[in-house]
Each structure stands twice: as C-alpha cells, then as structure tokens.
Design a protein around this motif. Structure first.
Motif, PDB file in Angstrom:
ATOM      1  N   ARG A   1       0.828  -1.207   0.000  1.00  0.00           N
ATOM      2  CA  ARG A   1       0.000   0.000   0.000  1.00  0.00           C
ATOM      3  C   ARG A   1       0.869   1.267   0.000  1.00  0.00           C
ATOM      4  N   GLY A   2       2.145   1.104   0.329  1.00  0.00           N
ATOM      5  CA  GLY A   2       3.051   2.241   0.319  1.00  0.00           C
ATOM      6  C   GLY A   2       4.176   2.053   1.310  1.00  0.00           C
ATOM      7  N   PRO A   3       5.276   2.796   1.121  1.00  0.00           N
ATOM      8  CA  PRO A   3       6.427   2.683   2.029  1.00  0.00           C
ATOM      9  C   PRO A   3       6.027   3.023   3.462  1.00  0.00           C
ATOM     10  N   ARG A   4       6.686   2.346   4.414  1.00  0.00           N
ATOM     11  CA  ARG A   4       6.387   2.545   5.833  1.00  0.00           C
ATOM     12  C   ARG A   4       7.668   2.461   6.647  1.00  0.00           C
TER      13      ARG A   4
ATOM     14  N   GLY B   1       8.877  -8.680  -4.089  1.00  0.00           N
ATOM     15  CA  GLY B   1       8.025  -8.734  -2.911  1.00  0.00           C
ATOM     16  C   GLY B   1       6.563  -8.902  -3.264  1.00  0.00           C
ATOM     17  N   ARG B   2       6.128  -8.248  -4.329  1.00  0.00           N
ATOM     18  CA  ARG B   2       4.742  -8.406  -4.778  1.00  0.00           C
ATOM     19  C   ARG B   2       4.486  -9.842  -5.237  1.00  0.00           C
ATOM     20  N   GLU B   3       5.465 -10.424  -5.908  1.00  0.00           N
ATOM     21  CA  GLU B   3       5.333 -11.827  -6.325  1.00  0.00           C
ATOM     22  C   GLU B   3       5.298 -12.751  -5.121  1.00  0.00           C
ATOM     23  N   VAL B   4       6.165 -12.485  -4.147  1.00  0.00           N
ATOM     24  CA  VAL B   4       6.191 -13.284  -2.914  1.00  0.00           C
ATOM     25  C   VAL B   4       4.849 -13.167  -2.202  1.00  0.00           C
ATOM     26  N   LEU B   5       4.332 -11.948  -2.103  1.00  0.00           N
ATOM     27  CA  LEU B   5       3.031 -11.731  -1.466  1.00  0.00           C
ATOM     28  C   LEU B   5       1.955 -12.515  -2.197  1.00  0.00           C
ATOM     29  N   HIS B   6       1.929 -12.409  -3.503  1.00  0.00           N
ATOM     30  CA  HIS B   6       0.923 -13.128  -4.284  1.00  0.00           C
ATOM     31  C   HIS B   6       1.013 -14.637  -4.035  1.00  0.00           C
ATOM     32  N   ASP B   7       2.232 -15.162  -4.077  1.00  0.00           N
ATOM     33  CA  ASP B   7       2.403 -16.605  -3.878  1.00  0.00           C
ATOM     34  C   ASP B   7       1.962 -17.031  -2.483  1.00  0.00           C
ATOM     35  N   MET B   8       2.279 -16.218  -1.474  1.00  0.00           N
ATOM     36  CA  MET B   8       1.842 -16.552  -0.111  1.00  0.00           C
ATOM     37  C   MET B   8       0.323 -16.540  -0.005  1.00  0.00           C
ATOM     38  N   LEU B   9      -0.303 -15.578  -0.654  1.00  0.00           N
ATOM     39  CA  LEU B   9      -1.760 -15.475  -0.595  1.00  0.00           C
ATOM     40  C   LEU B   9      -2.436 -16.632  -1.320  1.00  0.00           C
ATOM     41  N   ALA B  10      -1.881 -17.006  -2.465  1.00  0.00           N
ATOM     42  CA  ALA B  10      -2.510 -18.024  -3.311  1.00  0.00           C
ATOM     43  C   ALA B  10      -2.337 -19.433  -2.770  1.00  0.00           C
ATOM     44  N   GLU B  11      -1.286 -19.667  -2.015  1.00  0.00           N
ATOM     45  CA  GLU B  11      -1.014 -21.004  -1.490  1.00  0.00           C
ATOM     46  C   GLU B  11      -1.333 -21.060  -0.006  1.00  0.00           C
ATOM     47  N   LEU B  12      -2.287 -21.852   0.340  1.00  0.00           N
ATOM     48  CA  LEU B  12      -2.610 -22.067   1.745  1.00  0.00           C
ATOM     49  C   LEU B  12      -1.877 -23.340   2.144  1.00  0.00           C
ATOM     50  N   PRO B  13      -0.783 -23.209   2.906  1.00  0.00           N
ATOM     51  CA  PRO B  13       0.064 -24.378   3.187  1.00  0.00           C
ATOM     52  C   PRO B  13      -0.668 -25.451   3.989  1.00  0.00           C
TER      53      PRO B  13
ATOM     54  N   PHE C   1      -5.986 -18.118   7.350  1.00  0.00           N
ATOM     55  CA  PHE C   1      -7.051 -17.980   6.371  1.00  0.00           C
ATOM     56  C   PHE C   1      -7.482 -16.521   6.230  1.00  0.00           C
ATOM     57  N   HIS C   2      -7.715 -15.852   7.342  1.00  0.00           N
ATOM     58  CA  HIS C   2      -8.208 -14.475   7.296  1.00  0.00           C
ATOM     59  C   HIS C   2      -7.167 -13.497   6.740  1.00  0.00           C
ATOM     60  N   ALA C   3      -5.894 -13.766   6.959  1.00  0.00           N
ATOM     61  CA  ALA C   3      -4.855 -12.912   6.362  1.00  0.00           C
ATOM     62  C   ALA C   3      -4.941 -12.962   4.842  1.00  0.00           C
ATOM     63  N   ARG C   4      -5.290 -14.109   4.308  1.00  0.00           N
ATOM     64  CA  ARG C   4      -5.458 -14.234   2.867  1.00  0.00           C
ATOM     65  C   ARG C   4      -6.773 -13.588   2.424  1.00  0.00           C
ATOM     66  N   LEU C   5      -7.816 -13.840   3.174  1.00  0.00           N
ATOM     67  CA  LEU C   5      -9.135 -13.343   2.800  1.00  0.00           C
ATOM     68  C   LEU C   5      -9.167 -11.819   2.700  1.00  0.00           C
ATOM     69  N   VAL C   6      -8.571 -11.125   3.646  1.00  0.00           N
ATOM     70  CA  VAL C   6      -8.606  -9.658   3.607  1.00  0.00           C
ATOM     71  C   VAL C   6      -7.747  -9.101   2.468  1.00  0.00           C
ATOM     72  N   ASN C   7      -6.945  -9.943   1.863  1.00  0.00           N
ATOM     73  CA  ASN C   7      -6.096  -9.522   0.743  1.00  0.00           C
ATOM     74  C   ASN C   7      -6.489 -10.219  -0.564  1.00  0.00           C
ATOM     75  N   PHE C   8      -7.739 -10.647  -0.657  1.00  0.00           N
ATOM     76  CA  PHE C   8      -8.206 -11.345  -1.855  1.00  0.00           C
ATOM     77  C   PHE C   8      -8.079 -10.510  -3.127  1.00  0.00           C
ATOM     78  N   ALA C   9      -7.999  -9.198  -3.012  1.00  0.00           N
ATOM     79  CA  ALA C   9      -7.890  -8.351  -4.208  1.00  0.00           C
ATOM     80  C   ALA C   9      -6.649  -8.687  -5.023  1.00  0.00           C
ATOM     81  N   TRP C  10      -5.633  -9.264  -4.379  1.00  0.00           N
ATOM     82  CA  TRP C  10      -4.393  -9.631  -5.071  1.00  0.00           C
ATOM     83  C   TRP C  10      -4.544 -10.902  -5.905  1.00  0.00           C
ATOM     84  N   LEU C  11      -5.611 -11.647  -5.681  1.00  0.00           N
ATOM     85  CA  LEU C  11      -5.752 -12.969  -6.290  1.00  0.00           C
ATOM     86  C   LEU C  11      -6.772 -12.980  -7.416  1.00  0.00           C
TER      87      LEU C  11
END
Length: 179
Positions: free
Chosen positions: A13-16, A73-85, A95-105
């Motif tokens: 969302r932006g630098p922090r 990092g965006r690719e890493v984020l996408h891969d983490m979101l898409a794969e539920l280990p 699960f909820h960490a992925r759900l709130v970021n579903f816009a990436w998927l």
C-alpha cells in the motif's frame, strides 16, 4: 506466515517505517508484534530482495529506516496469498490474512483458498458430530452442538463468498454475445 502476509500487504500500500508497520498490523489484528519479531522479518525480506530499506533524515535525530516492497516482494506476497500451506487452512489467522487480501488474487485462486478452508471445516464438523453422537452429558452435548453450529455458519458464509466470486466471473446473460 500470516504476519508476513500482513507486513508485505501493508508495504504494497506504500512505504512505511518499522514503527508504522507494527502499529498498523497491531491495529488490524489486535496481535502485539514485538520489535524482536518485526525487524528480523523485515531483514529477511530485505535479504531476499522482497523489500528495500532506505533512510529518511530527521532533524536532530538519527535517520529512520523506510521499507518499501519490490516487484519480487509483490510476487512473494501473491504466492503466499494463493497457497494455503498444509495445516494453514485450519488456522483462522492464516485464512483471514489471505481473505482480507483477496484483491491480489484471481477468482480461481480465491476459490482454491475458500475450498481449502471449507475442506478443513467439513472434516472438523464430521469429527465434532461423531463426538456429539456419543456424548450424552448435557454440557458436553451443548458445547459440541454449538461447535457444529459455528462450523455450519462459517461454511454457509464461505458458500456465499464462493457464489459471489463465481457470479463475478460468469458473464451475465445480458453481457454474453448472442450468435
């Protein structure tokens, strides 16, 4: 891994500054994130090329570190979101960490995450129902029945999410080509 997802998503969302990251993740989750947890993770992301660390000068103070996500990092984020280990689908925070970021998927990736969670809930419901069928003591039975109701409610909610995703993917009859 859910903290990693939330950290990278926040950086997307932006630098922090580290303090800002910690504060925002804590506010979103209610989970206290110590510096001993935050900064080693950020260092790993920097070492892996997922995050850049820069400096911002401050008047009469040492420079502050500013973190920003990279394309990697965006690719890493996408891969983490898409794969539920394995074992992640039964963890609400994962699960909820992925759900709130579903816009990436993509819709298909979203459905896979929902299906993984639903599969775990179905197995859990079967176990609780089997236990409830042999428990005759009132308080045990009430507790198990409540557990079943909670699982059923979440599965119903997941079915609604699945329908919403599928309805957005499937063209409506008015937008389909007529031939």
């Amino acid at each position: 891994m859910w903290i990693d997802i939330l950290l990278l998503a926040e950086l997307a969302r932006g630098p922090r500054h580290g303090y800002e990251l910690r504060r925002e993740v804590e506010a979103a989750t209610g989970h206290t994130l110590s510096n001993n947890s935050l900064y080693p993770r950020l260092r790993q992301f920097v070492d892996g090329g997922a995050v850049l660390r820069g400096s911002e000068e401050q008047e009469a103070k040492p420079p502050r570190h500013v973190y920003s996500i990279t394309d990697v990092g965006r690719e890493v984020l996408h891969d983490m979101l898409a794969e539920l280990p394995e074992g992640g689908a039964d963890q609400s925070r994962e699960f909820h960490a992925r759900l709130v970021n579903f816009a990436w998927l993509s819709p298909e990736e979203r459905l896979r995450v929902l299906d993984a969670r639903d599969g775990v809930l179905a197995l859990s419901r079967d176990r609780v129902a089997a236990l409830a069928s042999v428990r005759m003591e009132r308080w045990s039975r009430l507790t198990l029945d409540h557990g079943i109701a909670c699982i059923d409610a979440e599965r119903s909610w997941l079915a609604g999410l699945r329908m919403e995703i599928q309805n957005r993917v499937t063209p409506s009859p008015s937008t389909q080509e007529h031939g």
